[in-house]
Design an enzyme around this catalytic site. Structure first.
Site, PDB file in Angstrom:
ATOM      1  N   HIS A 154      -6.719   8.798  11.932  1.00 20.53           N
ATOM      2  CA  HIS A 154      -7.006   9.859  10.964  1.00 20.53           C
ATOM      3  C   HIS A 154      -7.816  11.015  11.555  1.00 20.53           C
ATOM      4  CE1 HIS A 154      -5.815   6.317   8.789  1.00 20.53           C
ATOM      5  NE2 HIS A 154      -5.654   7.012   7.681  1.00 20.53           N
ATOM      6  N   HIS A 198       0.843  -1.198   0.000  1.00 19.75           N
ATOM      7  CA  HIS A 198       0.000   0.000   0.000  1.00 19.75           C
ATOM      8  C   HIS A 198       0.884   1.256   0.000  1.00 19.75           C
ATOM      9  CE1 HIS A 198      -3.490   2.558   1.062  1.00 19.75           C
ATOM     10  NE2 HIS A 198      -2.562   3.263   1.691  1.00 19.75           N
ATOM     11  N   GLU A 199       1.827   1.306   0.934  1.00 22.17           N
ATOM     12  CA  GLU A 199       2.681   2.501   1.045  1.00 22.17           C
ATOM     13  C   GLU A 199       3.584   2.638  -0.180  1.00 22.17           C
ATOM     14  OE1 GLU A 199       1.766   4.487   3.099  1.00 22.17           O
ATOM     15  OE2 GLU A 199       0.794   3.305   4.642  1.00 22.17           O
TER      16      GLU A 199
END
Ligand code: BJ2
Ligand code: ZN
Length: 696
Positions: free
Chosen positions: A507, A376-377
């Site tokens: 988040h 993902h990163e």
């Protein structure tokens, strides 16, 4: 910034400002000259601020925090000046659409920027954000009966949620994290929201609040409607998975703890936020004895290292003909949690905006889940490398969801049993229906379980930003959404006067928008389907590994993806989507197609089960056995975080008596937690500096 350059810049600024009094600058040549001048400066200013942020995030000291503040301030000032100069151009009437788009992006300012005219509010906003992030990143949960033994989120509490099936221990870890972090954030968030809205509204009066600003990045007039349609198409998949998992959890934990028709207690799903259920694969495996996609144990027994996981990911990008990670990536990144200092452990990818320096910061552990997160990163990094030739305002994803989809898209191929076999993570791959269902279940526990969470996070935040959810109802509304969409309930009652459970997800305190992940979970299957076709795959979508075709087919798929990545945000996202998929809309069909065999199987398994849940059901709990305190008058059970916290929760005040014998952290919470003394010190010093106006 070199002095000579500074002078040139000021001359340019002065000329521009003088000209505006007469008329707007209409020359597109001058427009381009401004853009390239801006670009060079932006690269320098952003590089400096990324370095300061990186240094702080990888070493949470007061000194680094102050340096980061200073760099943020310079960056915000630069953005503001650039926007002012850009507005002296008659860019709205430019013919060149690319130039027009660049100007639009430079003139639309970000949140912090607009506070620069009110320096006090700007500092307050930045300090609040810094405090919230610090509280989250340094939060610890201390053992009830051994307060000097404290658990951090990564790895201790994540492991606790992932690896054990003890109902009460899971509850301790789940509740402890919320007591430790949420409660400390509760009073900070409302002011943060107020300042953020003020900033956005001052910047562009059309944006009524921060949520509207965030949605504007999608350049889609009916964005919310489109999302709702997508969600409604996907809801039956989730409800089927939910009903099946609930049935299995009832077998594991007992019918008294889980209702056949109620929501699932949130702490039993293998993850602190119940957003990915992969860790309970062992409890729900459809066909034990057939190919099992639980490869973490294989990684551990084969001695896999974190470095090997990053190399495997990089190899896949290379194999697809994409750009490999540069040497400076390997030299500068942080792959594991350092033993000697506090860091922000939440994984992230970093673009330093100098077309060169890119990094990942991650407290990786050897596991299949972290292997997927590494992809993902790395997907973010690949995007940075592919669009580095674009001017700075275009170094973004087609829309934010595109950026999130790249690494996940590649991980869809890497996760197939045949691919896992080629990288040594599966010894045998059986090609039969039962093994297929096992595999699809493992994917659904990650991808389908995430959908309602990805959708609701910003339903909540958009409501908070537009004022329909007020501070008094933050926590109630959060749980209404969690129960409505995810079908989960807290294992112990929430104290809405004190708890702030949304703040316990990174988040929220770090203020990173979340709808991008929901969008990405839809897009990644659209992209996967399209690249599978390009790479010559035939047969069911879930069996596709885009690297399995001929060299030419692989190259064609990689080239298509690269072409889209190179566009950055230079054009509206449907143009970028068209490059890969040949069409211009978001669609839930590919994810439905991918999981169709599992959906059919789940429907069979769920015969006789109730799909959905009764929102009013709550799990029973034994007060004393779950670290609670029964008021002396027997009137109620006080949760550990409420004991000896200076607030009378019992009518007879017994929860605030005999406090010296209760093991307490600095908060006074009985079973709970502490933000380290360091965090409190930083916060105090920052506040003191703010008061005497010493921070620049
Ligand atoms: C683990 C992942 C984020 C991500 C980090 C933190 C917030 C932004 C970045 C950006 C990238 C960019 C994450 C993964 C799926 C669901 C979600 C979760 N971390 N970010 N700089 N995920 O998106 O990589 O790295 O360029 O925009 O938060 O809930 O875990
Ligand atoms: Zn991401």
């Amino acid at each position: 910034m070199p002095a000579q350059k500074e002078i040139l810049y000021l001359v340019f600024l002065a000329l521009a400002v003088r000209t505006v009094r007469l008329q707007l600058i209409g020359s597109e040549d001058h427009g381009w000259a401004f853009i390239w001048d801006y670009n060079g400066r932006a690269e320098q200013v952003y590089y400096d601020s990324m370095v300061a942020r990186w240094n702080y995030n990888t070493n949470l000291t007061l000194e680094n925090s102050l340096k980061q503040d200073e760099a943020n301030f310079i960056e915000a000032h630069f953005d503001k000046q650039a926007a002012q100069i850009a507005s002296n151009f008659d860019w709205q009437n430019f013919n060149n659409t690319t130039l027009k788009r660049l100007f639009r992006k430079i003139t639309l300012l970000g949140t912090a920027v607009n506070h620069i005219d009110q320096a006090r509010e700007a500092r307050e906003y930045n300090n609040l954000l810094a405090e919230m992030r610090l509280i989250y990143s340094t939060g610890k949960v201390c053992e009830y009966h051994n307060p000097s033994s404290c658990l951090s989120l990564n790895p201790d509490l994540s492991d606790c949620l992932a690896n054990n099936h003890n109902y009460d221990r899971l509850r301790f870890c789940w509740e402890g994290w919320r007591d430790a972090v949420g409660r400390k954030l509760k009073d900070k968030y409302p002011r943060f929201v107020e300042l953020s809205n003020q900033a956005v509204h001052q910047g562009v009066p059309n944006w009524t609040d921060t949520g509207a600003y965030w949605r504007s990045w999608y350049e889609t007039a009916d964005f919310q409607e489109q999302l709702e349609n997508l969600y409604n198409q996907l809801k039956p998949l989730y409800n089927n998975l939910h009903a099946y998992v609930r049935k299995k959890l009832r077998e594991q934990y007992g019918q008294d703890k889980i209702s056949a028709t109620g929501p699932i207690p949130a702490h039993l799903l293998g993850n602190m936020w119940s957003q990915s259920w992969s860790n309970i694969y062992d409890l729900v495996e459809p066909y034990p004895g057939k190919t099992s996609i639980d490869v973490t144990s294989k990684m551990l027994s084969d001695g896999w290292t974190v470095d090997r996981m990053f190399r495997i990911s990089d190899d896949f990008f290379k194999e697809m003909g994409l750009i490999e990670m540069p040497q400076n990536f390997w030299d500068n990144s942080m792959f594991v949690k350092p033993a000697d200092r506090e860091v922000v452990c939440h994984a992230s990818a970093w673009d330093f905006y100098n077309a060169h320096d890119v990094r990942i910061k991650m407290c990786s552990n050897v596991s299949m889940q972290d292997l997927v997160t590494i992809h993902h990163e790395m997907g973010h990094i690949e995007y940075y490398l592919q669009y580095k030739h674009q001017p700075v305002p275009f170094r973004r994803g087609g829309n934010p969801g595109f950026h999130e989809a790249v690494g996940d898209l590649l991980a869809l191929s890497v996760s197939t049993p045949t691919h896992l076999q080629t990288i040594g993570l599966l010894d045998t791959v059986e090609d039969d229906n039962e093994s297929d269902i096992n595999f699809l279940m493992s994917m659904a526990l990650d991808k389908i379980s995430f959908l309602p969470f990805g959708y609701l996070m910003d339903q909540w935040r958009w409501g908070v930003f537009n004022g329909s959810i007020t501070p008094a109802t933050y926590n109630q509304e959060w749980w209404k959404l969690r129960t409505r969409y995810q079908g989960i309930v807290p294992p112990v009652p929430r104290n809405n006067d004190k708890d702030f459970d949304p703040g316990c997800k990174y988040h929220v305190p770090a203020n990173h928008p979340y709808m991008r992940y929901f969008v990405s979970y839809v897009l990644q299957f659209q992209f996967h389907k399209a690249l599978c076709e390009t790479s010559g795959h035939t047969g069911p979508l879930h069996k596709c590994d885009i690297s399995a075709g001929t060299e030419a087919q692989k190259a064609a798929a990689g080239e298509k993806l690269a072409r889209m990545l190179q566009m950055g945000s230079s054009q509206e996202w449907p143009d970028a989507m068209e490059v890969i998929t040949g069409q211009r809309d978001m669609s839930a069909q590919p994810i439905v197609d991918y999981f169709q065999p599992l959906i059919d199987w789940l429907e069979q398994q769920n015969q006789g089960e109730t799909l959905g849940w009764d929102d009013t059901w709550t799990p029973p709990y034994d007060c004393e056995a779950t670290d609670g305190f029964t008021c002396k008058d027997g009137s109620r059970c006080v949760r550990p975080g409420d004991r000896c916290d200076g607030v009378n929760d019992c009518a007879d005040k017994s929860d605030e008596q005999n406090c010296s014998i209760v093991p307490t952290g600095p908060t006074g919470g009985a079973a709970v937690s502490t933000v380290t003394n360091f965090a409190s010190t930083v916060v105090c010093v920052l506040v003191a500096l703010l008061m005497v106006n010493l921070v620049p």
